[in-house]
Write a protein that holds these residues in place. Sequence first.
Motif, PDB file in Angstrom:
ATOM      1  N   GLY A  65       2.437  11.351  -6.407  1.00  0.00           N
ATOM      2  CA  GLY A  65       2.025  11.705  -5.053  1.00  0.00           C
ATOM      3  C   GLY A  65       1.304  13.028  -4.958  1.00  0.00           C
ATOM      4  O   GLY A  65       1.365  13.693  -3.924  1.00  0.00           O
TER       5      GLY A  65
ATOM      6  N   GLU B 185     -13.841   0.593   0.951  1.00  0.00           N
ATOM      7  CA  GLU B 185     -12.740   0.742   0.009  1.00  0.00           C
ATOM      8  C   GLU B 185     -13.323   0.630  -1.395  1.00  0.00           C
ATOM      9  O   GLU B 185     -14.028  -0.325  -1.701  1.00  0.00           O
ATOM     10  CB  GLU B 185     -11.694  -0.355   0.234  1.00  0.00           C
TER      11      GLU B 185
ATOM     12  N   ARG C  95       0.841  -1.195   0.000  1.00  0.00           N
ATOM     13  CA  ARG C  95       0.000   0.000   0.000  1.00  0.00           C
ATOM     14  C   ARG C  95       0.875   1.245   0.000  1.00  0.00           C
ATOM     15  O   ARG C  95       1.741   1.397   0.859  1.00  0.00           O
ATOM     16  CB  ARG C  95      -0.871  -0.028   1.251  1.00  0.00           C
ATOM     17  N   LYS C  96       0.630   2.143  -0.963  1.00  0.00           N
ATOM     18  CA  LYS C  96       1.360   3.401  -1.063  1.00  0.00           C
ATOM     19  C   LYS C  96       0.354   4.542  -0.935  1.00  0.00           C
ATOM     20  O   LYS C  96      -0.484   4.746  -1.805  1.00  0.00           O
ATOM     21  CB  LYS C  96       2.085   3.477  -2.401  1.00  0.00           C
ATOM     22  N   LEU C  97       0.445   5.287   0.160  1.00  0.00           N
ATOM     23  CA  LEU C  97      -0.480   6.377   0.427  1.00  0.00           C
ATOM     24  C   LEU C  97      -0.154   7.573  -0.466  1.00  0.00           C
ATOM     25  O   LEU C  97       0.992   7.990  -0.557  1.00  0.00           O
ATOM     26  CB  LEU C  97      -0.393   6.786   1.895  1.00  0.00           C
ATOM     27  N   VAL C  98      -1.181   8.114  -1.121  1.00  0.00           N
ATOM     28  CA  VAL C  98      -1.012   9.279  -1.991  1.00  0.00           C
ATOM     29  C   VAL C  98      -1.504  10.537  -1.277  1.00  0.00           C
ATOM     30  O   VAL C  98      -0.809  11.537  -1.216  1.00  0.00           O
ATOM     31  CB  VAL C  98      -1.772   9.090  -3.323  1.00  0.00           C
TER      32      VAL C  98
ATOM     33  N   GLN D 198      -4.313  12.010   2.096  1.00  0.00           N
ATOM     34  CA  GLN D 198      -5.140  11.688   3.252  1.00  0.00           C
ATOM     35  C   GLN D 198      -5.903  12.935   3.669  1.00  0.00           C
ATOM     36  O   GLN D 198      -5.359  14.033   3.651  1.00  0.00           O
ATOM     37  CB  GLN D 198      -4.248  11.201   4.391  1.00  0.00           C
TER      38      GLN D 198
ATOM     39  N   TYR E  18      -4.983   5.988  -2.165  1.00  0.00           N
ATOM     40  CA  TYR E  18      -3.754   5.210  -2.133  1.00  0.00           C
ATOM     41  C   TYR E  18      -3.720   4.200  -3.271  1.00  0.00           C
ATOM     42  O   TYR E  18      -4.726   3.981  -3.951  1.00  0.00           O
ATOM     43  CB  TYR E  18      -3.617   4.492  -0.779  1.00  0.00           C
TER      44      TYR E  18
ATOM     45  N   ARG F 173       0.755   8.837  -9.169  1.00  0.00           N
ATOM     46  CA  ARG F 173       1.995   8.122  -8.874  1.00  0.00           C
ATOM     47  C   ARG F 173       3.094   9.084  -8.436  1.00  0.00           C
ATOM     48  O   ARG F 173       4.024   8.692  -7.746  1.00  0.00           O
ATOM     49  CB  ARG F 173       2.453   7.306 -10.075  1.00  0.00           C
TER      50      ARG F 173
ATOM     51  N   ALA G 253      -5.356   2.043  -8.029  1.00  0.00           N
ATOM     52  CA  ALA G 253      -5.769   3.219  -7.265  1.00  0.00           C
ATOM     53  C   ALA G 253      -7.054   2.911  -6.504  1.00  0.00           C
ATOM     54  O   ALA G 253      -8.025   2.418  -7.069  1.00  0.00           O
ATOM     55  CB  ALA G 253      -5.990   4.405  -8.194  1.00  0.00           C
TER      56      ALA G 253
ATOM     57  N   SER H 297      -9.007   8.702   2.409  1.00  0.00           N
ATOM     58  CA  SER H 297      -7.636   8.565   1.920  1.00  0.00           C
ATOM     59  C   SER H 297      -7.645   8.022   0.497  1.00  0.00           C
ATOM     60  O   SER H 297      -8.588   7.362   0.072  1.00  0.00           O
ATOM     61  CB  SER H 297      -6.807   7.656   2.832  1.00  0.00           C
TER      62      SER H 297
ATOM     63  N   LEU I  21      -3.054   0.231  -3.961  1.00  0.00           N
ATOM     64  CA  LEU I  21      -2.996  -1.074  -3.323  1.00  0.00           C
ATOM     65  C   LEU I  21      -2.652  -2.095  -4.395  1.00  0.00           C
ATOM     66  O   LEU I  21      -3.457  -2.336  -5.298  1.00  0.00           O
ATOM     67  CB  LEU I  21      -4.324  -1.416  -2.652  1.00  0.00           C
TER      68      LEU I  21
END
Length: 159
Positions: free
Chosen positions: A43, A27, A7-10, A12, A112, A41, A118, A110, A114
């Motif tokens: 961010g 989700e 998981r990469k948070l973009v 929040q 992110y 990507r 996206a 949020s 996964l």
Amino acid sequence: MAKEQGRKLVAQNKKARHDYAIDDTYEAGLVLQGTEVKSLRQGRASLVDGFVDIDGGEAWLHGVHIPEYSQGTWTNHSARRKRKLLLNRIEIDKIERRVSEKGLSVIPLSLYFLDGRAKVEIGVGKGKKSWDKRHTIAERTAQREVEQAVGRRLKGMSD
């Protein structure tokens, strides 16, 4: 190219949990254009003014700002366009029923990636009044003070 894992948070929306009492979270996937994915990507996104609307049996994400991709050409996307959310029919019906009956709001919490896809976490909740916010802050402060006192007591320090 190796597939992305984890998981990469973009982005929040921290203020959402302050302004709303969140009951349920879901989700959802997002329908995006190519330049939107590239911008995410990097961010870059803002969920501050975002909200979810159920229209015609489909969930739509409004007001989320995904800036234009810097290397994009005429194929670039509009920064604040509405985006379709990918949810199960049962989830959409459940959210729509709760929002119409109880007057709740649906807000993005949020955004992110996964496993390379996206996703957006949305929350169903009721807006807090200013006294609710103060009450929450007071509870949090009291809990913190209790934990500190217990910690000092365990270490053998006096209060």
